[in-house]
Design a protein around this motif. Structure first.
Motif, PDB file in Angstrom:
ATOM      1  N   UNK A   1     -63.691  12.322  77.350  1.00 53.65           N
ATOM      2  CA  UNK A   1     -62.811  13.349  76.774  1.00 53.65           C
ATOM      3  C   UNK A   1     -61.614  12.697  76.093  1.00 53.65           C
ATOM      4  N   UNK A   2     -61.042  11.682  76.727  1.00 54.26           N
ATOM      5  CA  UNK A   2     -59.904  10.970  76.142  1.00 54.26           C
ATOM      6  C   UNK A   2     -60.305  10.284  74.832  1.00 54.26           C
ATOM      7  N   UNK A   3     -61.484   9.661  74.833  1.00 55.20           N
ATOM      8  CA  UNK A   3     -61.972   8.966  73.630  1.00 55.20           C
ATOM      9  C   UNK A   3     -62.158   9.966  72.483  1.00 55.20           C
ATOM     10  N   UNK A   4     -62.809  11.102  72.783  1.00 52.04           N
ATOM     11  CA  UNK A   4     -63.012  12.123  71.752  1.00 52.04           C
ATOM     12  C   UNK A   4     -61.680  12.674  71.254  1.00 52.04           C
ATOM     13  N   UNK A   5     -60.722  12.842  72.161  1.00 50.47           N
ATOM     14  CA  UNK A   5     -59.404  13.347  71.765  1.00 50.47           C
ATOM     15  C   UNK A   5     -58.737  12.397  70.775  1.00 50.47           C
ATOM     16  N   UNK A   6     -58.857  11.089  71.057  1.00 55.29           N
ATOM     17  CA  UNK A   6     -58.272  10.090  70.147  1.00 55.29           C
ATOM     18  C   UNK A   6     -58.920  10.157  68.761  1.00 55.29           C
TER      19      UNK A   6
END
Length: 356
Positions: free
Chosen positions: A119-124
Protein backbone atom coordinates in the motif's frame (compact mmCIF):
# COMPACT_ATOMS: atom_id res chain seq x y z
CA UNK A 1 16.10 27.23 -39.18
CA UNK A 2 12.63 26.34 -37.98
CA UNK A 3 13.35 22.60 -38.29
CA UNK A 4 16.55 22.95 -36.23
CA UNK A 5 14.71 24.91 -33.58
CA UNK A 6 11.98 22.25 -33.48
CA UNK A 7 14.56 19.45 -33.12
CA UNK A 8 16.37 21.34 -30.37
CA UNK A 9 13.09 21.89 -28.53
CA UNK A 10 12.19 18.22 -28.86
CA UNK A 11 15.64 17.11 -27.65
CA UNK A 12 15.42 19.48 -24.70
CA UNK A 13 12.01 18.06 -23.80
CA UNK A 14 13.30 14.46 -23.95
CA UNK A 15 16.28 15.33 -21.74
CA UNK A 16 14.00 16.98 -19.19
CA UNK A 17 11.83 13.86 -19.08
CA UNK A 18 14.88 11.62 -18.60
CA UNK A 19 16.22 13.81 -15.79
CA UNK A 20 12.80 13.86 -14.14
CA UNK A 21 12.41 10.08 -14.17
CA UNK A 22 15.92 9.67 -12.77
CA UNK A 23 14.82 11.97 -9.95
CA UNK A 24 11.70 9.82 -9.40
CA UNK A 25 13.89 6.70 -9.31
CA UNK A 26 16.09 8.34 -6.68
CA UNK A 27 12.93 9.25 -4.74
CA UNK A 28 11.71 5.63 -4.79
CA UNK A 29 15.11 4.33 -3.66
CA UNK A 30 15.11 6.84 -0.80
CA UNK A 31 11.63 6.09 0.51
CA UNK A 32 11.67 2.31 -0.05
CA UNK A 33 15.01 1.88 1.74
CA UNK A 34 14.44 0.97 5.38
CA UNK A 35 18.05 1.60 6.44
CA UNK A 36 20.09 4.66 5.57
CA UNK A 37 22.59 2.54 3.63
CA UNK A 38 22.36 2.28 -0.14
CA UNK A 39 20.93 -1.15 -0.99
CA UNK A 40 21.29 -2.46 -4.54
CA UNK A 41 18.20 -4.64 -4.05
CA UNK A 42 16.09 -1.57 -3.31
CA UNK A 43 17.51 0.12 -6.43
CA UNK A 44 16.59 -2.81 -8.69
CA UNK A 45 13.19 -3.13 -7.03
CA UNK A 46 12.51 0.59 -7.68
CA UNK A 47 13.74 0.19 -11.25
CA UNK A 48 11.15 -2.54 -11.88
CA UNK A 49 8.39 -0.13 -10.74
CA UNK A 50 9.41 2.61 -13.16
CA UNK A 51 7.62 1.27 -16.32
CA UNK A 52 4.25 1.06 -14.53
CA UNK A 53 4.79 4.51 -12.99
CA UNK A 54 5.78 6.09 -16.31
CA UNK A 55 2.94 4.43 -18.22
CA UNK A 56 0.30 5.49 -15.68
CA UNK A 57 1.65 9.04 -15.60
CA UNK A 58 1.78 9.46 -19.39
CA UNK A 59 -1.71 8.02 -19.85
CA UNK A 60 -2.96 10.55 -17.33
CA UNK A 61 -1.21 13.66 -18.73
CA UNK A 62 -1.38 12.89 -22.46
CA UNK A 63 -4.73 11.14 -22.72
CA UNK A 64 -7.09 11.53 -19.78
CA UNK A 65 -6.50 15.20 -18.90
CA UNK A 66 -6.30 16.83 -22.37
CA UNK A 67 -8.84 14.60 -24.16
CA UNK A 68 -11.47 14.32 -21.46
CA UNK A 69 -10.95 16.63 -18.46
CA UNK A 70 -9.98 19.78 -20.39
CA UNK A 71 -12.58 18.92 -23.04
CA UNK A 72 -15.18 18.78 -20.22
CA UNK A 73 -16.11 15.19 -20.99
CA UNK A 74 -16.32 14.47 -17.30
CA UNK A 75 -18.18 11.17 -17.43
CA UNK A 76 -15.66 9.61 -19.80
CA UNK A 77 -12.82 11.12 -17.77
CA UNK A 78 -14.11 9.48 -14.60
CA UNK A 79 -14.79 6.15 -16.36
CA UNK A 80 -11.39 5.93 -18.06
CA UNK A 81 -9.65 7.09 -14.88
CA UNK A 82 -11.17 4.12 -13.03
CA UNK A 83 -10.03 1.78 -15.81
CA UNK A 84 -6.53 3.27 -15.68
CA UNK A 85 -6.43 2.96 -11.89
CA UNK A 86 -7.45 -0.73 -11.95
CA UNK A 87 -5.01 -1.64 -14.74
CA UNK A 88 -2.19 0.33 -13.07
CA UNK A 89 -2.74 -1.55 -9.78
CA UNK A 90 -2.46 -4.80 -11.69
CA UNK A 91 0.69 -3.53 -13.43
CA UNK A 92 2.27 -2.38 -10.16
CA UNK A 93 1.54 -5.70 -8.45
CA UNK A 94 3.01 -7.56 -11.42
CA UNK A 95 6.09 -5.31 -11.34
CA UNK A 96 6.61 -5.96 -7.62
CA UNK A 97 6.23 -9.73 -8.14
CA UNK A 98 8.80 -9.84 -10.97
CA UNK A 99 11.12 -7.53 -9.01
CA UNK A 100 11.13 -9.84 -6.02
CA UNK A 101 11.47 -12.87 -8.30
CA UNK A 102 14.48 -11.30 -10.06
CA UNK A 103 16.12 -10.40 -6.75
CA UNK A 104 15.77 -14.06 -5.59
CA UNK A 105 17.07 -15.45 -8.91
CA UNK A 106 13.54 -16.66 -9.69
CA UNK A 107 13.74 -19.12 -6.79
CA UNK A 108 10.26 -18.41 -5.52
CA UNK A 109 10.70 -20.42 -2.35
CA UNK A 110 13.55 -18.03 -1.36
CA UNK A 111 11.73 -14.87 -2.48
CA UNK A 112 12.50 -11.90 -0.20
CA UNK A 113 9.89 -9.59 1.23
CA UNK A 114 9.87 -5.84 0.74
CA UNK A 115 10.72 -3.57 3.66
CA UNK A 116 7.72 -1.38 2.84
CA UNK A 117 4.10 -2.45 2.50
CA UNK A 118 2.47 -2.75 -0.92
CA UNK A 119 0.00 0.00 0.00
CA UNK A 120 2.85 2.38 0.84
CA UNK A 121 4.61 1.59 -2.46
CA UNK A 122 1.42 2.20 -4.46
CA UNK A 123 0.80 5.43 -2.56
CA UNK A 124 4.27 6.68 -3.51
CA UNK A 125 3.66 5.84 -7.17
CA UNK A 126 0.27 7.56 -7.24
CA UNK A 127 1.74 10.61 -5.50
CA UNK A 128 4.13 10.95 -8.46
CA UNK A 129 1.23 10.51 -10.91
CA UNK A 130 -0.92 13.08 -9.12
CA UNK A 131 1.88 15.68 -8.83
CA UNK A 132 2.79 15.37 -12.53
CA UNK A 133 -0.90 15.48 -13.50
CA UNK A 134 -1.42 18.60 -11.40
CA UNK A 135 1.49 20.36 -13.13
CA UNK A 136 0.18 19.23 -16.53
CA UNK A 137 -3.27 20.57 -15.71
CA UNK A 138 -1.78 23.87 -14.55
CA UNK A 139 0.29 24.12 -17.75
CA UNK A 140 -2.75 23.42 -19.94
CA UNK A 141 -4.80 26.03 -18.07
CA UNK A 142 -2.02 28.60 -18.46
CA UNK A 143 -1.74 27.82 -22.17
CA UNK A 144 -5.51 28.07 -22.53
CA UNK A 145 -5.50 31.42 -20.73
CA UNK A 146 -2.70 32.64 -23.02
CA UNK A 147 -4.60 31.47 -26.11
CA UNK A 148 -7.77 33.14 -24.86
CA UNK A 149 -5.85 36.38 -24.29
CA UNK A 150 -4.35 36.20 -27.79
CA UNK A 151 -7.77 35.44 -29.26
CA UNK A 152 -9.33 38.36 -27.40
CA UNK A 153 -6.53 40.61 -28.66
CA UNK A 154 -7.16 39.46 -32.25
CA UNK A 155 -10.90 39.96 -31.85
CA UNK A 156 -10.31 43.44 -30.44
CA UNK A 157 -7.93 44.25 -33.30
CA UNK A 158 -10.50 43.03 -35.81
CA UNK A 159 -13.24 45.08 -34.14
CA UNK A 160 -11.03 48.17 -34.26
CA UNK A 161 -10.32 47.62 -37.94
CA UNK A 162 -14.03 47.14 -38.65
CA UNK A 163 -14.80 50.26 -36.65
CA UNK A 164 -12.23 52.22 -38.63
CA UNK A 165 -13.61 50.89 -41.91
CA UNK A 166 -17.16 51.79 -40.91
CA UNK A 167 -16.08 55.29 -39.93
CA UNK A 168 -14.29 55.73 -43.25
CA UNK A 169 -17.40 54.51 -45.04
CA UNK A 170 -19.57 56.99 -43.17
CA UNK A 171 -17.15 59.81 -43.95
CA UNK A 172 -17.18 58.87 -47.63
CA UNK A 173 -20.95 59.25 -47.56
CA UNK A 174 -20.84 62.57 -45.72
CA UNK A 175 -18.27 64.22 -47.99
CA UNK A 176 -20.15 63.93 -51.32
CA UNK A 177 -23.40 64.88 -49.59
CA UNK A 178 -21.85 68.02 -48.13
CA UNK A 179 -19.97 68.94 -51.32
CA UNK A 180 -23.00 68.42 -53.54
CA UNK A 181 -25.04 71.04 -51.68
CA UNK A 182 -22.15 73.50 -51.51
CA UNK A 183 -21.30 73.16 -55.22
CA UNK A 184 -24.97 73.71 -56.09
CA UNK A 185 -24.81 77.04 -54.26
CA UNK A 186 -21.63 78.10 -56.07
CA UNK A 187 -23.11 77.05 -59.41
CA UNK A 188 -26.05 79.38 -58.83
CA UNK A 189 -23.67 82.26 -58.13
CA UNK A 190 -21.64 81.52 -61.25
CA UNK A 191 -24.78 81.62 -63.39
CA UNK A 192 -25.68 85.02 -61.95
CA UNK A 193 -22.05 86.22 -62.30
CA UNK A 194 -22.33 87.57 -58.80
CA UNK A 195 -19.51 89.67 -57.29
CA UNK A 196 -19.36 87.36 -54.30
CA UNK A 197 -18.27 84.39 -56.45
CA UNK A 198 -14.46 84.83 -55.82
CA UNK A 199 -15.03 85.07 -52.07
CA UNK A 200 -17.28 82.06 -52.22
CA UNK A 201 -14.64 80.08 -54.14
CA UNK A 202 -12.05 81.00 -51.49
CA UNK A 203 -14.26 79.82 -48.65
CA UNK A 204 -15.13 76.67 -50.55
CA UNK A 205 -11.42 76.09 -51.12
CA UNK A 206 -10.85 76.24 -47.36
CA UNK A 207 -13.68 73.78 -46.80
CA UNK A 208 -12.29 71.41 -49.44
CA UNK A 209 -8.87 71.56 -47.80
CA UNK A 210 -10.52 70.68 -44.50
CA UNK A 211 -12.45 67.79 -46.04
CA UNK A 212 -9.51 66.34 -47.95
CA UNK A 213 -6.69 66.71 -45.43
CA UNK A 214 -8.13 67.29 -41.97
CA UNK A 215 -11.32 65.29 -41.72
CA UNK A 216 -9.48 61.94 -41.92
CA UNK A 217 -7.82 62.69 -38.59
CA UNK A 218 -9.47 60.96 -35.62
CA UNK A 219 -9.76 64.27 -33.76
CA UNK A 220 -9.39 67.93 -34.69
CA UNK A 221 -9.33 71.18 -32.78
CA UNK A 222 -12.76 72.46 -31.78
CA UNK A 223 -11.63 75.94 -32.78
CA UNK A 224 -10.75 74.66 -36.25
CA UNK A 225 -14.12 72.95 -36.55
CA UNK A 226 -15.88 76.19 -35.59
CA UNK A 227 -13.88 78.16 -38.17
CA UNK A 228 -15.09 75.87 -40.93
CA UNK A 229 -18.64 76.05 -39.64
CA UNK A 230 -18.39 79.81 -39.97
CA UNK A 231 -17.10 79.43 -43.53
CA UNK A 232 -20.06 77.22 -44.35
CA UNK A 233 -22.50 79.70 -42.80
CA UNK A 234 -20.89 82.49 -44.83
CA UNK A 235 -21.45 80.50 -48.01
CA UNK A 236 -25.09 80.00 -47.14
CA UNK A 237 -25.53 83.66 -46.25
CA UNK A 238 -24.31 84.56 -49.74
CA UNK A 239 -26.89 82.21 -51.19
CA UNK A 240 -29.86 83.30 -49.06
CA UNK A 241 -29.11 87.05 -49.02
CA UNK A 242 -31.75 88.83 -46.96
CA UNK A 243 -33.91 85.76 -46.45
CA UNK A 244 -31.55 84.32 -43.81
CA UNK A 245 -31.17 85.20 -40.14
CA UNK A 246 -28.38 83.21 -38.46
CA UNK A 247 -27.09 83.69 -34.93
CA UNK A 248 -24.00 81.73 -33.90
CA UNK A 249 -22.95 81.87 -30.22
CA UNK A 250 -19.69 80.30 -29.00
CA UNK A 251 -18.50 79.93 -25.41
CA UNK A 252 -15.26 77.92 -25.43
CA UNK A 253 -13.22 77.79 -22.23
CA UNK A 254 -10.07 76.22 -23.75
CA UNK A 255 -8.20 76.25 -27.05
CA UNK A 256 -6.99 72.67 -26.52
CA UNK A 257 -10.35 70.94 -26.83
CA UNK A 258 -10.54 68.34 -29.59
CA UNK A 259 -13.50 66.56 -31.15
CA UNK A 260 -14.13 64.17 -34.02
CA UNK A 261 -14.33 66.14 -37.29
CA UNK A 262 -17.60 66.87 -39.10
CA UNK A 263 -19.83 66.17 -36.11
CA UNK A 264 -21.76 69.46 -36.15
CA UNK A 265 -21.72 70.38 -39.84
CA UNK A 266 -24.33 67.78 -40.91
CA UNK A 267 -26.82 69.19 -38.38
CA UNK A 268 -26.14 72.73 -39.59
CA UNK A 269 -26.38 71.67 -43.23
CA UNK A 270 -29.65 69.89 -42.42
CA UNK A 271 -31.13 73.11 -41.01
CA UNK A 272 -30.29 75.05 -44.15
CA UNK A 273 -31.54 72.28 -46.41
CA UNK A 274 -34.87 71.56 -44.72
CA UNK A 275 -35.51 74.75 -42.75
CA UNK A 276 -38.64 76.68 -43.69
CA UNK A 277 -38.78 80.38 -44.56
CA UNK A 278 -41.34 82.01 -42.28
CA UNK A 279 -42.39 85.62 -42.90
CA UNK A 280 -39.74 85.83 -45.62
CA UNK A 281 -36.86 84.68 -43.38
CA UNK A 282 -35.17 81.36 -42.52
CA UNK A 283 -34.18 81.68 -38.86
CA UNK A 284 -31.37 79.53 -37.46
CA UNK A 285 -29.88 79.77 -33.95
CA UNK A 286 -26.64 77.88 -33.20
CA UNK A 287 -24.93 77.50 -29.83
CA UNK A 288 -21.64 75.75 -29.02
CA UNK A 289 -20.40 75.91 -25.46
CA UNK A 290 -18.02 73.93 -23.27
CA UNK A 291 -18.46 73.29 -19.58
CA UNK A 292 -15.84 71.35 -17.65
CA UNK A 293 -15.62 67.98 -19.42
CA UNK A 294 -18.62 68.49 -21.69
CA UNK A 295 -19.46 70.27 -24.90
CA UNK A 296 -23.02 71.31 -25.72
CA UNK A 297 -24.24 71.85 -29.25
CA UNK A 298 -27.70 73.25 -29.92
CA UNK A 299 -29.28 74.30 -33.19
CA UNK A 300 -32.82 75.56 -33.86
CA UNK A 301 -34.41 76.54 -37.12
CA UNK A 302 -37.83 77.62 -38.33
CA UNK A 303 -39.75 74.66 -39.67
CA UNK A 304 -42.94 73.58 -41.39
CA UNK A 305 -45.18 70.51 -41.35
CA UNK A 306 -43.98 69.32 -44.75
CA UNK A 307 -40.26 69.48 -43.93
CA UNK A 308 -38.73 66.01 -43.60
CA UNK A 309 -35.46 66.28 -41.67
CA UNK A 310 -34.99 62.52 -41.51
CA UNK A 311 -34.71 61.83 -45.21
CA UNK A 312 -31.33 61.17 -46.80
CA UNK A 313 -28.19 59.90 -45.10
CA UNK A 314 -26.99 62.93 -43.08
CA UNK A 315 -28.65 62.43 -39.69
CA UNK A 316 -28.45 58.64 -39.77
CA UNK A 317 -24.74 58.79 -40.49
CA UNK A 318 -24.04 61.22 -37.70
CA UNK A 319 -25.90 58.97 -35.25
CA UNK A 320 -23.78 55.99 -36.29
CA UNK A 321 -20.59 58.02 -36.00
CA UNK A 322 -21.54 59.19 -32.51
CA UNK A 323 -22.16 55.60 -31.44
CA UNK A 324 -18.76 54.54 -32.78
CA UNK A 325 -16.73 57.52 -31.55
CA UNK A 326 -18.49 58.37 -28.28
CA UNK A 327 -20.15 55.16 -27.04
CA UNK A 328 -22.09 55.85 -23.84
CA UNK A 329 -20.56 59.34 -23.79
CA UNK A 330 -23.11 61.39 -25.67
CA UNK A 331 -26.70 62.58 -25.44
CA UNK A 332 -28.64 63.39 -28.61
CA UNK A 333 -32.19 64.69 -28.70
CA UNK A 334 -34.11 65.83 -31.78
CA UNK A 335 -37.45 67.63 -31.50
CA UNK A 336 -39.81 68.91 -34.19
CA UNK A 337 -43.15 70.72 -34.18
CA UNK A 338 -45.08 72.85 -36.64
CA UNK A 339 -42.84 75.91 -36.28
CA UNK A 340 -39.49 74.70 -34.92
CA UNK A 341 -36.90 71.98 -35.43
CA UNK A 342 -34.28 71.59 -32.69
CA UNK A 343 -31.22 69.38 -32.11
CA UNK A 344 -29.35 69.13 -28.83
CA UNK A 345 -26.08 67.19 -28.58
CA UNK A 346 -23.99 66.77 -25.43
CA UNK A 347 -20.54 65.15 -25.61
CA UNK A 348 -18.31 63.92 -22.82
CA UNK A 349 -14.84 65.30 -23.66
CA UNK A 350 -12.93 63.56 -20.88
CA UNK A 351 -11.63 60.77 -23.15
CA UNK A 352 -11.74 62.70 -26.39
CA UNK A 353 -9.09 65.18 -25.26
CA UNK A 354 -6.55 62.38 -24.87
CA UNK A 355 -6.66 61.47 -28.55
CA UNK A 356 -4.48 64.30 -29.81
Amino acid sequence: MTIKRSKYKRLKQVLLHVVFWYAVLFFFVSVFNVDNNIDSNVFYFSLFLMPATIATTYISIYKLIPNYLIAKRYFLFGLYSIYTFIISIFGICLSMFFALAYLSDFKFEKMNTVGRSAVFIMACIYIVVLIVSAFKLLKLNLNQSKQNAELEAKILETQLKLKEQELNYLKMQIHPHFLFNTLNTMYGFALKKAEQTPEMILKLSNLLDYLLYQVDKPFVSLTEEINHIEDYISLEQMRFHDTLNVSFHKHIHSENIEIAPMLFLPFIENSFKHGAIKNGVLTIDILIETKNEYINFNIKNSSSKRANYYEGIGLENIKKRLELLYPNRYELSIAKNEDLFEVFLKLNLKHAETHG
